[in-house]
Design an enzyme around this catalytic site. Sequence first.
Site, mmCIF file in Angstrom:
data_model
loop_
_atom_site.group_PDB
_atom_site.id
_atom_site.type_symbol
_atom_site.label_atom_id
_atom_site.label_comp_id
_atom_site.label_asym_id
_atom_site.label_seq_id
_atom_site.Cartn_x
_atom_site.Cartn_y
_atom_site.Cartn_z
ATOM 1 N N ASN A 9 0.750 -1.214 0.186
ATOM 2 C CA ASN A 9 -0.346 0.272 -0.486
ATOM 3 C C ASN A 9 0.955 1.125 0.207
ATOM 4 O O ASN A 9 1.211 1.384 1.024
ATOM 5 C CB ASN A 9 -1.019 0.084 1.745
ATOM 6 C CG ASN A 9 -1.768 0.990 1.629
ATOM 7 O OD1 ASN A 9 -1.962 1.806 0.828
ATOM 8 N ND2 ASN A 9 -2.603 1.603 2.905
ATOM 9 N N TRP A 10 1.051 1.732 -1.034
ATOM 10 C CA TRP A 10 1.439 3.150 -1.078
ATOM 11 C C TRP A 10 1.049 4.210 -0.584
ATOM 12 O O TRP A 10 2.053 5.391 -0.528
ATOM 13 C CB TRP A 10 2.467 2.943 -2.347
ATOM 14 C CG TRP A 10 2.920 2.173 -3.355
ATOM 15 C CD1 TRP A 10 3.266 1.395 -2.670
ATOM 16 C CD2 TRP A 10 3.148 1.877 -5.019
ATOM 17 N NE1 TRP A 10 3.885 0.157 -3.559
ATOM 18 C CE2 TRP A 10 4.139 0.745 -5.190
ATOM 19 C CE3 TRP A 10 2.710 2.685 -5.994
ATOM 20 C CZ2 TRP A 10 4.133 0.158 -6.653
ATOM 21 C CZ3 TRP A 10 3.097 2.365 -7.227
ATOM 22 C CH2 TRP A 10 4.011 0.945 -7.717
ATOM 23 N N LYS A 11 -0.088 4.450 -0.253
ATOM 24 C CA LYS A 11 -0.513 5.451 0.573
ATOM 25 C C LYS A 11 0.022 6.425 -0.514
ATOM 26 O O LYS A 11 -0.186 6.066 -1.975
ATOM 27 C CB LYS A 11 0.023 5.671 2.208
ATOM 28 C CG LYS A 11 -0.220 4.071 2.188
ATOM 29 C CD LYS A 11 0.021 4.488 3.913
ATOM 30 C CE LYS A 11 0.264 2.849 4.541
ATOM 31 N NZ LYS A 11 -0.289 3.220 5.960
ATOM 32 N N HIS A 95 -9.192 1.012 5.035
ATOM 33 C CA HIS A 95 -8.340 1.231 5.671
ATOM 34 C C HIS A 95 -8.111 2.614 7.054
ATOM 35 O O HIS A 95 -9.389 3.021 6.910
ATOM 36 C CB HIS A 95 -6.748 1.866 4.852
ATOM 37 C CG HIS A 95 -5.608 1.879 5.375
ATOM 38 N ND1 HIS A 95 -5.505 2.809 6.504
ATOM 39 C CD2 HIS A 95 -4.683 0.889 5.282
ATOM 40 C CE1 HIS A 95 -4.199 2.547 6.414
ATOM 41 N NE2 HIS A 95 -3.742 1.527 6.260
ATOM 42 N N GLU A 97 -6.296 4.818 8.081
ATOM 43 C CA GLU A 97 -6.096 6.432 7.316
ATOM 44 C C GLU A 97 -7.422 6.660 7.322
ATOM 45 O O GLU A 97 -7.630 7.844 7.388
ATOM 46 C CB GLU A 97 -5.302 6.290 6.722
ATOM 47 C CG GLU A 97 -3.652 5.834 7.403
ATOM 48 C CD GLU A 97 -2.907 5.505 6.884
ATOM 49 O OE1 GLU A 97 -2.418 5.467 5.379
ATOM 50 O OE2 GLU A 97 -1.799 4.888 7.207
ATOM 51 N N GLU A 167 -5.076 -4.953 10.552
ATOM 52 C CA GLU A 167 -4.314 -4.102 10.875
ATOM 53 C C GLU A 167 -4.054 -2.853 12.070
ATOM 54 O O GLU A 167 -4.799 -1.780 12.455
ATOM 55 C CB GLU A 167 -3.831 -2.914 9.655
ATOM 56 C CG GLU A 167 -3.783 -3.165 8.218
ATOM 57 C CD GLU A 167 -3.437 -1.970 7.378
ATOM 58 O OE1 GLU A 167 -1.830 -2.830 7.316
ATOM 59 O OE2 GLU A 167 -4.237 -1.388 7.002
ATOM 60 N N GLY A 173 3.142 2.548 10.822
ATOM 61 C CA GLY A 173 3.321 3.877 10.747
ATOM 62 C C GLY A 173 4.135 3.895 11.355
ATOM 63 O O GLY A 173 4.946 4.930 11.920
ATOM 64 N N SER A 212 3.952 -2.161 10.253
ATOM 65 C CA SER A 212 5.281 -1.870 10.453
ATOM 66 C C SER A 212 5.521 -3.194 10.279
ATOM 67 O O SER A 212 6.338 -3.781 10.984
ATOM 68 C CB SER A 212 5.274 -1.328 11.543
ATOM 69 O OG SER A 212 4.951 0.034 12.222
ATOM 70 N N GLY A 234 4.884 1.522 4.607
ATOM 71 C CA GLY A 234 6.417 1.724 4.299
ATOM 72 C C GLY A 234 7.938 1.380 3.774
ATOM 73 O O GLY A 234 8.248 1.417 2.471
HETATM 74 P P1 13P Z 1 3.485 1.163 7.266
HETATM 75 O O1 13P Z 1 3.217 -0.918 7.128
HETATM 76 O O2 13P Z 1 4.087 1.774 6.880
HETATM 77 O O3 13P Z 1 3.600 0.464 9.554
HETATM 78 O O4 13P Z 1 1.582 0.956 7.041
HETATM 79 C C1 13P Z 1 1.083 -0.822 7.105
HETATM 80 C C2 13P Z 1 -0.289 -0.269 6.248
HETATM 81 O O5 13P Z 1 -0.744 0.811 6.841
HETATM 82 C C3 13P Z 1 -0.482 -0.577 4.972
HETATM 83 O O6 13P Z 1 -1.938 -0.481 4.727
#
Ligand code: 13P
Length: 250
Positions: A9-11, A95, A97, A167, A173, A212, A234
């Site tokens: 997931n590149w966000k 998600h 976020e 998650e 993150g 993470s 990330g």
């Molecule tokens: P990180 O791997 O950066 O913690 O993010 C996880 C995530 O939200 C994947 O959707």
Amino acid sequence: MRRKLVAGNWKMNGSAESIRGLLQGIRDGAAGVSAVELAVFSPFVYLAQVQQQLHGSAVAWGAQTLSEHASGAYTGEVAGPMLKDFGCAYAIVGHSERRTLYGESDQAVANKFAAARKVGIKPILCVGETLEEREKGITESVVERQLKAVLDLEGIGAFGEAVIAYEPVWAIGTGKTATSAQAQDVHAFIRAKLAALDAKVAGQTRILYGGSMKAANAGELLAMADIDGGLIGGASLEAKEFLAIAKAGC
Ligand code: 13P
């Protein structure tokens, strides 16, 4: 046997140039991790580029969210049929976020899950508790509530193909990963909830861990009985690291 899925997931990261290199690296390395399914989730505006560069490869791609609606006056939104036009196999829905920063309710997430399925896109339903919820001891009831909204709308049958991503919000993150035992406990809880409705479907549903996850901890997480892959933030922005995570699942 569930084939593991390692999804990036590149966000809201990347540029046309950086994504070109990232896709090339993933495409080149995919053959070495063919036991695992790979997928990437780019920002909407790069989906055409993703399609062009990954076409004919074993790597799938998808969107980070989608509209509940199929078309119409919804400024700024992107609909399932549009994603289908660009070859998306998957769409992430719910998600954390999106839930926390953009106020997506359990019901809106369920509607998005349905909108994806309607056009033959497999939803990846994200669930997970905040640190406060974990400390209060309500992790399971939070995850159950998030799951129930989708089960009520779409039914257990939808989970033969759909994917779930656990998650924990406190692990996203932050560099703080759930231990493999903590993650396995919640994954087993989710699978038991599905199995109470249909044991066969529950045995097919892939449940990914996200938060993470990186090459250094992927082996331990992916070895757990109910962890069927990862949703990587990330660490998915670098081809070498992303492929190393996949390798750990082979
Ligand atoms: P990180 O791997 O950066 O913690 O993010 C996880 C995530 O939200 C994947 O959707």
